[in-house]
Design a protein around this motif. Sequence first.
Motif, PDB file in Angstrom:
ATOM      1  N   GLY A  54      33.658 -11.324 -38.274  1.00  0.00           N
ATOM      2  CA  GLY A  54      33.150 -10.592 -39.430  1.00  0.00           C
ATOM      3  C   GLY A  54      31.899  -9.807 -39.104  1.00  0.00           C
ATOM      4  N   ALA A  55      30.966 -10.438 -38.382  1.00  0.00           N
ATOM      5  CA  ALA A  55      29.726  -9.754 -38.012  1.00  0.00           C
ATOM      6  C   ALA A  55      30.014  -8.568 -37.095  1.00  0.00           C
ATOM      7  CB  ALA A  55      28.774 -10.738 -37.338  1.00  0.00           C
ATOM      8  N   ALA A  56      30.903  -8.772 -36.122  1.00  0.00           N
ATOM      9  CA  ALA A  56      31.245  -7.689 -35.199  1.00  0.00           C
ATOM     10  C   ALA A  56      31.898  -6.520 -35.939  1.00  0.00           C
ATOM     11  CB  ALA A  56      32.176  -8.215 -34.105  1.00  0.00           C
ATOM     12  N   THR A  57      32.780  -6.845 -36.881  1.00  0.00           N
ATOM     13  CA  THR A  57      33.449  -5.801 -37.668  1.00  0.00           C
ATOM     14  C   THR A  57      32.447  -5.030 -38.512  1.00  0.00           C
ATOM     15  OG1 THR A  57      35.446  -7.166 -37.781  1.00  0.00           O
ATOM     16  CG2 THR A  57      35.263  -5.352 -39.350  1.00  0.00           C
ATOM     17  N   PHE A  58      31.522  -5.765 -39.117  1.00  0.00           N
ATOM     18  CA  PHE A  58      30.489  -5.138 -39.955  1.00  0.00           C
ATOM     19  C   PHE A  58      29.688  -4.119 -39.148  1.00  0.00           C
ATOM     20  CE2 PHE A  58      26.184  -4.889 -41.573  1.00  0.00           C
ATOM     21  CZ  PHE A  58      26.363  -4.707 -42.940  1.00  0.00           C
ATOM     22  N   PHE A  59      29.203  -4.541 -37.993  1.00  0.00           N
ATOM     23  CA  PHE A  59      28.378  -3.639 -37.182  1.00  0.00           C
ATOM     24  C   PHE A  59      29.206  -2.499 -36.598  1.00  0.00           C
ATOM     25  CE2 PHE A  59      25.605  -7.466 -36.980  1.00  0.00           C
ATOM     26  CZ  PHE A  59      24.465  -6.874 -37.522  1.00  0.00           C
ATOM     27  N   LEU A  60      30.464  -2.765 -36.282  1.00  0.00           N
ATOM     28  CA  LEU A  60      31.329  -1.708 -35.759  1.00  0.00           C
ATOM     29  C   LEU A  60      31.510  -0.603 -36.796  1.00  0.00           C
ATOM     30  CD1 LEU A  60      33.247  -0.593 -33.591  1.00  0.00           C
ATOM     31  CD2 LEU A  60      35.076  -1.970 -34.631  1.00  0.00           C
ATOM     32  N   LEU A  61      31.790  -0.982 -38.036  1.00  0.00           N
ATOM     33  CA  LEU A  61      31.957   0.019 -39.093  1.00  0.00           C
ATOM     34  C   LEU A  61      30.660   0.776 -39.351  1.00  0.00           C
ATOM     35  CD1 LEU A  61      34.173  -1.863 -41.722  1.00  0.00           C
ATOM     36  CD2 LEU A  61      34.875  -0.143 -40.055  1.00  0.00           C
ATOM     37  N   THR A  62      29.543   0.070 -39.268  1.00  0.00           N
ATOM     38  CA  THR A  62      28.248   0.722 -39.474  1.00  0.00           C
ATOM     39  C   THR A  62      27.980   1.754 -38.384  1.00  0.00           C
ATOM     40  OG1 THR A  62      27.387  -1.297 -40.508  1.00  0.00           O
ATOM     41  CG2 THR A  62      25.784   0.329 -39.766  1.00  0.00           C
ATOM     42  N   ILE A  63      28.295   1.394 -37.145  1.00  0.00           N
ATOM     43  CA  ILE A  63      28.094   2.324 -36.023  1.00  0.00           C
ATOM     44  C   ILE A  63      29.008   3.539 -36.159  1.00  0.00           C
ATOM     45  CG2 ILE A  63      28.369   2.596 -33.528  1.00  0.00           C
ATOM     46  CD1 ILE A  63      27.532  -0.360 -33.262  1.00  0.00           C
ATOM     47  N   LYS A  66      27.721   5.902 -38.703  1.00  0.00           N
ATOM     48  CA  LYS A  66      26.542   6.629 -38.224  1.00  0.00           C
ATOM     49  C   LYS A  66      26.947   7.754 -37.282  1.00  0.00           C
ATOM     50  CE  LYS A  66      21.784   5.648 -36.988  1.00  0.00           C
ATOM     51  NZ  LYS A  66      20.789   4.581 -36.700  1.00  0.00           N
ATOM     52  N   ILE A  67      27.982   7.517 -36.481  1.00  0.00           N
ATOM     53  CA  ILE A  67      28.471   8.554 -35.568  1.00  0.00           C
ATOM     54  C   ILE A  67      29.125   9.692 -36.347  1.00  0.00           C
ATOM     55  CG2 ILE A  67      30.143   9.061 -33.749  1.00  0.00           C
ATOM     56  CD1 ILE A  67      29.685   6.222 -32.698  1.00  0.00           C
ATOM     57  N   LEU A  68      29.932   9.335 -37.344  1.00  0.00           N
ATOM     58  CA  LEU A  68      30.692  10.341 -38.086  1.00  0.00           C
ATOM     59  C   LEU A  68      29.845  11.099 -39.098  1.00  0.00           C
ATOM     60  CD1 LEU A  68      34.041   8.413 -38.757  1.00  0.00           C
ATOM     61  CD2 LEU A  68      33.586  10.155 -37.014  1.00  0.00           C
ATOM     62  N   PHE A  69      28.929  10.387 -39.772  1.00  0.00           N
ATOM     63  CA  PHE A  69      28.196  11.000 -40.881  1.00  0.00           C
ATOM     64  C   PHE A  69      26.695  11.113 -40.641  1.00  0.00           C
ATOM     65  CE2 PHE A  69      31.868   8.634 -42.601  1.00  0.00           C
ATOM     66  CZ  PHE A  69      32.604   9.700 -43.082  1.00  0.00           C
ATOM     67  N   GLY A  70      26.228  10.614 -39.508  1.00  0.00           N
ATOM     68  CA  GLY A  70      24.812  10.734 -39.193  1.00  0.00           C
ATOM     69  C   GLY A  70      23.922   9.723 -39.889  1.00  0.00           C
ATOM     70  N   LYS A  71      24.502   8.777 -40.611  1.00  0.00           N
ATOM     71  CA  LYS A  71      23.712   7.750 -41.291  1.00  0.00           C
ATOM     72  C   LYS A  71      24.578   6.521 -41.517  1.00  0.00           C
ATOM     73  CE  LYS A  71      24.770   9.568 -45.911  1.00  0.00           C
ATOM     74  NZ  LYS A  71      24.197  10.023 -47.196  1.00  0.00           N
ATOM     75  N   GLU A  72      23.898   5.398 -41.747  1.00  0.00           N
ATOM     76  CA  GLU A  72      24.626   4.163 -42.013  1.00  0.00           C
ATOM     77  C   GLU A  72      25.195   4.191 -43.433  1.00  0.00           C
ATOM     78  OE1 GLU A  72      22.116   0.842 -41.342  1.00  0.00           O
ATOM     79  OE2 GLU A  72      21.918   1.181 -39.188  1.00  0.00           O
ATOM     80  N   ILE A  73      26.488   3.971 -43.541  1.00  0.00           N
ATOM     81  CA  ILE A  73      27.145   3.904 -44.846  1.00  0.00           C
ATOM     82  C   ILE A  73      27.819   2.544 -44.957  1.00  0.00           C
ATOM     83  CG2 ILE A  73      28.900   4.891 -46.359  1.00  0.00           C
ATOM     84  CD1 ILE A  73      28.446   7.567 -45.018  1.00  0.00           C
ATOM     85  N   ILE A  74      27.357   1.755 -45.904  1.00  0.00           N
ATOM     86  CA  ILE A  74      27.908   0.410 -46.086  1.00  0.00           C
ATOM     87  C   ILE A  74      28.654   0.375 -47.414  1.00  0.00           C
ATOM     88  CG2 ILE A  74      27.365  -2.043 -46.300  1.00  0.00           C
ATOM     89  CD1 ILE A  74      24.860  -1.545 -44.638  1.00  0.00           C
ATOM     90  N   VAL A  75      29.964   0.278 -47.338  1.00  0.00           N
ATOM     91  CA  VAL A  75      30.815   0.200 -48.527  1.00  0.00           C
ATOM     92  C   VAL A  75      31.497  -1.163 -48.518  1.00  0.00           C
ATOM     93  CG1 VAL A  75      32.742   1.219 -49.795  1.00  0.00           C
ATOM     94  CG2 VAL A  75      31.182   2.689 -48.496  1.00  0.00           C
TER      95      VAL A  75
END
Length: 405
Positions: A54-63, A66-75
């Motif tokens: 779960g933690a790895a998935t969370f950080f993977l989506l956050t990264i 950030k790559i795609l949109f230039g900022k951290e998006i947590i949904v």
Amino acid sequence: MISPRLHISLFGTKFHSFHFFGVIGFIVGTAMGVWLAKYFALNPWYVLLMSGVGAATFFLLTIISKILFGKEIIVYYHHEISILIFCSLVLKLIHVNVLAYLDITILGIGLFLAFGRIGCFSVGCCHGRPSKHGVTYGHDHVISGFTDYFQNVKLFPVQLIESAFVFLIVAIGVWIMNSKASAGTVLIVYTVIYGMFRFVLEFFRGDPERPYWQGLSEAQWTTIILITVTWLLARMNLLPYYPWHSIVMLLLFSAAAYITLFGKSQTSFRIFNARHMRQIAFALAKLSKEKSIESGNPGVTNISLCTTSQGLTFSKGIFTETISPIVHYTVSSKMPGNKLNLRTVKKLARLVQLIQKETEPCEIIQRQTNLFHIVYGNTNKANGFYSGDSNQSGLFYVQVEFNEQ
């Protein structure tokens, strides 16, 4: 009045509130999962493995965001779905009871969400709509990214409501596990009950950044999809089936159908959605900042105009030849589909009062079709306030157009 704190000091160290409560949620969720595994004779190491996935998935989506949109998006829904998928794959690979461990996993995710919403409340993200009673966010929050047009405006504490409800769902989930229900029941209960609650709660959200389609937010469409998918899996005997699952699904289908077919076309719905309320707030802020220019009429300030994408035109003026100034707003609609009536204007007056912090008594006066005055102050002492031509020479107009975003 509640005043959230951006930072929390602990043992002489200052922590950002959002990160602090997120970490607390992860730790408490993992600890509860390990305890549940031991209590129900499951392997706690597998729970720790799920926590790591779960933690790895969370950080993977956050990264990735950030790559795609230039900022951290947590949904939340993005992370919940992704974590459940990856955990299911891992559990399948190690040949254990997938549903039994997913029940524990979803409760851990729930605790993470419940604490996370307290973090959201602290920093001002995922906030509610303007309300008579609620929470206010000041200049420090604006500097940190909070929406400036709602600075010091009371907002419905929707984050705390969601947090409390999710804590309740988690408690119910633990009780269900203790009642020896079929594996997967907790997963179904959490998905359906939280989804139904979230569908309703979205109407109280005031942050306009979330995507909308056909009058419903992304979270509401995701809720419908999740409840439908789990229902299909239940009918395929891959998850436990309960009749109330079908009832909730039909209720959500009915609500979505009504909103997409009829609700989103109603004037009140179009005017008071989160994105349009942002435009109204911007318009009011613009009008309040406009410098008054003498119009040649004693006691009357000049008028600026702001028009929203829904065709609402606002103006603001101050009548000063009274014991206390009278603040008046004029609102009109130039779009045929957005006809104003007294009920809608009353809601607008309430919104104006909350955003502009007007404290004087309010009076609403209709001059003609689709044109209303919203007046704050004692109009009995303002002789001639409503006389004259609103288009008389000497008035200063500033037209500001908003495009739908």
